[in-house]
Design a protein around this motif. Structure first.
Motif, PDB file in Angstrom:
ATOM      1  N   VAL A  69      14.459  25.112  31.544  1.00  0.00           N
ATOM      2  CA  VAL A  69      14.782  24.217  30.435  1.00  0.00           C
ATOM      3  C   VAL A  69      16.288  24.294  30.199  1.00  0.00           C
ATOM      4  N   THR A  70      16.944  23.151  30.193  1.00  0.00           N
ATOM      5  CA  THR A  70      18.402  23.093  30.099  1.00  0.00           C
ATOM      6  C   THR A  70      18.823  22.470  28.784  1.00  0.00           C
ATOM      7  N   ARG A  71      19.837  23.080  28.148  1.00  0.00           N
ATOM      8  CA  ARG A  71      20.389  22.557  26.900  1.00  0.00           C
ATOM      9  C   ARG A  71      21.921  22.552  26.993  1.00  0.00           C
ATOM     10  N   ASN A  72      22.546  21.585  26.309  1.00  0.00           N
ATOM     11  CA  ASN A  72      24.014  21.548  26.207  1.00  0.00           C
ATOM     12  C   ASN A  72      24.434  22.390  25.008  1.00  0.00           C
ATOM     13  N   THR A  73      24.636  23.689  25.234  1.00  0.00           N
ATOM     14  CA  THR A  73      24.888  24.580  24.095  1.00  0.00           C
ATOM     15  C   THR A  73      26.159  25.400  24.243  1.00  0.00           C
ATOM     16  N   GLY A  74      26.967  25.140  25.251  1.00  0.00           N
ATOM     17  CA  GLY A  74      28.104  26.014  25.463  1.00  0.00           C
ATOM     18  C   GLY A  74      29.410  25.297  25.725  1.00  0.00           C
ATOM     19  N   ARG A  75      30.497  26.028  25.498  1.00  0.00           N
ATOM     20  CA  ARG A  75      31.846  25.633  25.925  1.00  0.00           C
ATOM     21  C   ARG A  75      32.437  26.799  26.689  1.00  0.00           C
ATOM     22  N   LEU A  76      33.081  26.490  27.797  1.00  0.00           N
ATOM     23  CA  LEU A  76      33.496  27.525  28.732  1.00  0.00           C
ATOM     24  C   LEU A  76      34.943  27.306  29.137  1.00  0.00           C
ATOM     25  N   ASP A  77      35.716  28.392  29.204  1.00  0.00           N
ATOM     26  CA  ASP A  77      37.096  28.350  29.694  1.00  0.00           C
ATOM     27  C   ASP A  77      37.211  29.224  30.937  1.00  0.00           C
ATOM     28  N   ASN A  78      37.762  28.646  31.991  1.00  0.00           N
ATOM     29  CA  ASN A  78      38.041  29.374  33.225  1.00  0.00           C
ATOM     30  C   ASN A  78      39.528  29.255  33.536  1.00  0.00           C
ATOM     31  N   TRP A  79      40.181  30.357  33.830  1.00  0.00           N
ATOM     32  CA  TRP A  79      41.551  30.295  34.315  1.00  0.00           C
ATOM     33  C   TRP A  79      41.770  31.410  35.322  1.00  0.00           C
ATOM     34  N   GLY A  80      42.764  31.228  36.167  1.00  0.00           N
ATOM     35  CA  GLY A  80      43.000  32.245  37.180  1.00  0.00           C
ATOM     36  C   GLY A  80      44.097  31.858  38.135  1.00  0.00           C
ATOM     37  N   ALA A  81      44.203  32.609  39.206  1.00  0.00           N
ATOM     38  CA  ALA A  81      45.231  32.415  40.220  1.00  0.00           C
ATOM     39  C   ALA A  81      44.647  32.729  41.587  1.00  0.00           C
ATOM     40  N   GLU A  82      45.189  32.073  42.599  1.00  0.00           N
ATOM     41  CA  GLU A  82      44.700  32.237  43.965  1.00  0.00           C
ATOM     42  C   GLU A  82      45.875  32.264  44.936  1.00  0.00           C
ATOM     43  N   ALA A  83      45.717  32.971  46.022  1.00  0.00           N
ATOM     44  CA  ALA A  83      46.740  33.016  47.069  1.00  0.00           C
ATOM     45  C   ALA A  83      46.059  33.101  48.426  1.00  0.00           C
ATOM     46  N   GLU A  84      46.622  32.372  49.392  1.00  0.00           N
ATOM     47  CA  GLU A  84      46.158  32.394  50.775  1.00  0.00           C
ATOM     48  C   GLU A  84      47.374  32.625  51.665  1.00  0.00           C
ATOM     49  N   ILE A  85      47.361  33.736  52.396  1.00  0.00           N
ATOM     50  CA  ILE A  85      48.499  34.123  53.223  1.00  0.00           C
ATOM     51  C   ILE A  85      47.997  34.357  54.646  1.00  0.00           C
ATOM     52  N   ALA A  86      48.670  33.758  55.616  1.00  0.00           N
ATOM     53  CA  ALA A  86      48.333  33.957  57.019  1.00  0.00           C
ATOM     54  C   ALA A  86      49.620  34.120  57.804  1.00  0.00           C
ATOM     55  N   GLY A  87      49.644  35.084  58.722  1.00  0.00           N
ATOM     56  CA  GLY A  87      50.836  35.332  59.510  1.00  0.00           C
ATOM     57  C   GLY A  87      50.512  35.747  60.922  1.00  0.00           C
ATOM     58  N   ARG A  88      51.402  35.393  61.826  1.00  0.00           N
ATOM     59  CA  ARG A  88      51.269  35.781  63.227  1.00  0.00           C
ATOM     60  C   ARG A  88      52.656  36.182  63.731  1.00  0.00           C
ATOM     61  N   PHE A  89      53.122  37.366  63.304  1.00  0.00           N
ATOM     62  CA  PHE A  89      54.483  37.809  63.591  1.00  0.00           C
ATOM     63  C   PHE A  89      54.638  38.341  65.010  1.00  0.00           C
ATOM     64  N   VAL A  90      53.555  38.841  65.591  1.00  0.00           N
ATOM     65  CA  VAL A  90      53.570  39.418  66.929  1.00  0.00           C
ATOM     66  C   VAL A  90      52.562  38.653  67.773  1.00  0.00           C
ATOM     67  N   LYS A  91      52.910  38.390  68.997  1.00  0.00           N
ATOM     68  CA  LYS A  91      52.008  37.667  69.882  1.00  0.00           C
ATOM     69  C   LYS A  91      50.655  38.376  69.970  1.00  0.00           C
ATOM     70  N   GLY A  92      49.614  37.636  69.674  1.00  0.00           N
ATOM     71  CA  GLY A  92      48.259  38.177  69.749  1.00  0.00           C
ATOM     72  C   GLY A  92      47.740  38.783  68.473  1.00  0.00           C
ATOM     73  N   LEU A  93      48.613  39.010  67.476  1.00  0.00           N
ATOM     74  CA  LEU A  93      48.193  39.646  66.221  1.00  0.00           C
ATOM     75  C   LEU A  93      48.211  38.621  65.096  1.00  0.00           C
ATOM     76  N   GLU A  94      47.078  38.447  64.426  1.00  0.00           N
ATOM     77  CA  GLU A  94      46.976  37.519  63.301  1.00  0.00           C
ATOM     78  C   GLU A  94      46.421  38.259  62.091  1.00  0.00           C
ATOM     79  N   VAL A  95      47.074  38.048  60.948  1.00  0.00           N
ATOM     80  CA  VAL A  95      46.669  38.687  59.699  1.00  0.00           C
ATOM     81  C   VAL A  95      46.414  37.608  58.659  1.00  0.00           C
ATOM     82  N   ILE A  96      45.291  37.716  57.961  1.00  0.00           N
ATOM     83  CA  ILE A  96      44.930  36.781  56.896  1.00  0.00           C
ATOM     84  C   ILE A  96      44.613  37.592  55.644  1.00  0.00           C
ATOM     85  N   TYR A  97      45.188  37.166  54.530  1.00  0.00           N
ATOM     86  CA  TYR A  97      44.846  37.786  53.252  1.00  0.00           C
ATOM     87  C   TYR A  97      44.629  36.691  52.216  1.00  0.00           C
TER      88      TYR A  97
END
Length: 711
Positions: A550-578
């Motif tokens: 059973v569903t009711r419209n009874t709420g108010r919600l706040d979401n906030w945040g931060a995100e980061a996507e980092i990818a690097g290939r500094f050396v041949k054959g080596l890949e890092v993802i964070y």
């Protein structure tokens, strides 16, 4: 952790200045540019003013993404969990599914997987996966309030190609993939097919009879025919199917002490086989002209899902409560039709625009009984050997009109504006019956009653992006999303009247981000901050033992945040993802009625929303000789605190999961050994607020042998 994300953002704002003085780097170490269709046109990922995570076919293989739930925690702010029946509950940035209307829309080859019933979770023969974070209602419509998962499978070309793959592992794992694509008439007619068989023994043991509980096996197919009637026209016919058998759906434990004290053990007197058959078909027509493009996609989807025998409803060895829904093909056989017609600007045009219309119809006939057995009195029911039967016929239809325009206001800045209008109508008919042994004839206790509800929604979008350097853009976005409303199901609880309407859920999202490709493509840094406010939040209440929401419209919600996507290939054959995501999700207001009292849950955290998602993946490949390459890969995935009930009493504390993959490529062959959750961490993946828990997958190991052939 939020301050760490802010530091990443500040550093990435500074880093574009490095591009000017960077030296040339060996192309073998640079990251490949990914082309996505997030805005329903092909664009480089780094140019799209949206928070988008993209996985190429190679990355899908490296991450071993076999199912949609495998993406959980890999993408910042994304959580996906399987309650045990194969339907993933997906949450992005604190916007999560609370019913069979999802909060994150899933598209496969341009077709909306209309609901959780007609949804195919298996991933195979994939070309690319795109995860769009934040509301995408302007172009994607209803139920894209949290974001969109856009899955593109491999398509046929003028070259013959294919793949064959065999995997085996512990718990009796068997997984076989075979696919081919072939031109029948060069430049004119093409055919392709892909098939997947998956099977495994159960992770759970049923101590009632010593059997393996959740043993599963399924076959999924994807078949397509492409015809080019002219140099500018394409016609595509596609058929997808999934036939799944789950011998012990919903492996749930009601005793928290048993959950971790005796993991993957349960004690239930009833075990059934869930039959789950899904069929999808689509016909697409496309035209690419000098002045504009045109595309039409028509789809038909259906799902027939039932339990061959009654399924245990009390999760115990008692013959107390069970659920029956095997009433023949007339019932629980859901069908949906969709039509999307779209016009867009030609690829050579400086002014980018998209406009279209959308239409759908859905039919949901449902018949389900709650059976009270010999031991029902032990649970305080007051009687035994009777059933209450709910019959619901639900019909939905709707239409939408949408448009989006991107205008270059300078050589470096673009302004994007879009608007969508949706209208939806729903009719529901309900009937309540009672049957007591030994009389097999049910008695009507709630006569056939109908209800109707209609609503509409506007979904605007406004975005500004600015190119601060050759390979760096800043962007700001405002977008509005909505999740469809509806009517409540029939319950025999007198405090929950049937056919009560609930309104759509609306969200306003503000996002600021930056995308950078640095050091001649060696380093990619994307970061964003967001704020989402949700009005008329749809709050579900599960009514037991009928398992009615059973569903009711009874709420108010706040979401906030931060995100980061980092990818690097500094050396041949080596890949890092964070990848890092932080989500702060709290109810600004939430009042529920419980046992005749009003309970104020203001400040409580959102369900299925880890406050932190973190992924570190490191892979190294080494060429041993011409055509032979060895590789090793490790992944560390961390999930923050996650809650499963609105009162926040059911909680999974932060935990880490470690995955590995290593092997060798010998020309077109690959042999890989892999492990998932190799530390065998026990953690709650899903839980129902009435006190039933489902653990995440245990440690699994296996080996995969694959071969690629053709172009």
């Amino acid at each position: 952790m939020f301050w760490n994300s802010r530091l990443v953002l500040i550093l990435s704002l500074w880093m574009p200045s490095v591009v000017v003085c960077a030296q040339s780097v060996d192309s073998a170490t640079s990251l490949n540019e990914v082309v996505v269709t997030a805005q329903k046109r092909e664009e480089p990922l780094g140019k799209v003013p949206i928070a988008v995570a993209a996985f190429t076919a190679t990355q899908v293989q490296q991450f071993r993404l076999w199912n949609n739930k495998d993406i959980s925690g890999v993408v910042p702010g994304l959580y996906a969990a399987d309650p045990g029946d194969g339907r993933d509950v997906i949450s992005i940035r604190g916007v999560t599914s609370t019913s069979y209307d999802p909060a994150v829309a899933v598209y496969v080859d341009g077709i909306n997987q209309f609901g959780l019933d007609t949804y195919i979770p298996s991933l195979f023969d994939i070309q690319r996966i795109e995860i769009l974070r934040g509301p995408q209602g302007t172009l994607y419509g209803r139920n894209a309030m949290g974001g969109v998962m856009n899955i593109i499978t491999r398509q046929p070309t003028n070259q013959f190609s294919g793949v064959a793959e065999v995997s085996t592992g512990n718990y009796g794992l068997q997984r076989y993939v075979a696919a081919f694509r072939n031109p029948l008439v060069k430049n004119k007619l093409f055919i392709g097919a892909a098939g997947l068989y998956e099977g495994r023994n159960g992770y759970y043991t049923n101590e009632y009879d010593g059997s393996s509980y959740d043993r599963q096996h399924s076959f999924t197919g994807n078949y397509y025919l492409k015809y080019l009637p002219g140099p500018r026209w394409t016609l595509d016919l596609n058929v997808k199917q999934r036939n799944n058998r789950n011998h012990g759906a919903f492996p749930l434990v009601a005793d928290p002490s048993m959950l971790f004290g005796q993991p993957f053990k349960l004690d239930q007197n009833a075990r059934t086989t869930m039959v789950d058959n899904t069929f999808q078909s689509s016909l697409s027509a496309g035209y690419k002209g000098r002045g504009f493009n045109f595309k039409s996609q028509t789809s038909y989807q259906k799902n027939y899902r039932y339990y061959q025998e009654p399924i245990d409803g009390d999760f115990s060895p008692l013959d107390a409560i069970s659920v029956i829904n095997n009433y023949g093909r007339r019932w629980n056989n859901i069908k949906a039709f969709t039509e999307d017609i779209q016009f867009s600007s030609a690829s050579s045009s400086n002014l980018k625009w998209t406009a279209g219309s959308y239409w759908f119809y859905q039919d949901q006939p449902n018949r389900q009984a709650t059976r009270y057995g010999n031991d029902a009195n032990l649970l305080g029911v007051g009687d035994s050997l009777f059933s209450t039967i709910n019959t619901t016929r639900n019909h939905k239809w709707g239409m939408a009109f949408y448009g989006q325009l991107s205008y270059p206001i300078s050589s470096r800045a673009n302004l994007t504006a879009g608007l969508r209008y949706d209208y939806e109508h729903q009719r529901e008919d309900v009937l309540g019956e009672y049957q007591h042994d030994p009389d097999p004839t049910p008695v009507v206790v709630i006569p056939d009653t109908s209800g109707r509800v209609s609503f509409h929604a506007f979904s605007p979008r406004l975005a500004l992006d600015y190119q601060v350097a050759d390979h760096s853009i800043l962007y700001a976005v405002y977008s509005r999303g909505f999740r469809t409303g509806g009517l409540t199901q029939l319950s025999f609880n007198p405090s929950e009247p049937p056919l009560a309407g609930f309104r759509p859920e609306y969200s306003s999202n503000y996002e600021f981000g930056i995308k950078n490709s640095l050091l001649s493509g060696v380093l990619r840094v994307n970061a964003d901050v967001f704020f989402t406010h949700i009005n008329d939040a749809q709050v579900p209440t599960l009514i037991l033992p009928e398992a009615i929401t059973v569903t009711r419209n009874t709420g108010r919600l706040d979401n906030w945040g931060a995100e980061a996507e980092i990818a690097g290939r500094f050396v041949k054959g080596l890949e890092v993802i964070y990848n890092l995501g932080y989500t702060h999700s709290r109810y600004r207001s939430l009042k529920l009625s419980q046992n005749g009292d009003i309970v104020d849950l203001v400040g409580k955290r959102q369900l299925f929303t880890p406050d932190l998602t973190s992924l570190l993946a490191v892979q190294y490949g080494l060429s041993l000789r011409e055509g032979i390459r060895a590789f090793v890969r490790g992944e560390w995935k961390m999930m923050g605190s996650t809650y499963f009930d609105l009162a926040n009493t059911m909680r999974q504390s932060p935990y880490s999961i470690y995955n590995m993959r290593c092997g060798v490529d010998v020309r077109q062959f690959e042999l890989a050994v892999w492990g998932r959750n190799i530390g065998d961490k026990k953690y709650i993946s899903y839980a129902y607020d009435f006190g039933a828990y489902h653990l995440g997958d245990p440690a699994t190991w296996g080996v995969t042998l694959g071969v690629r052939f053709g172009g």
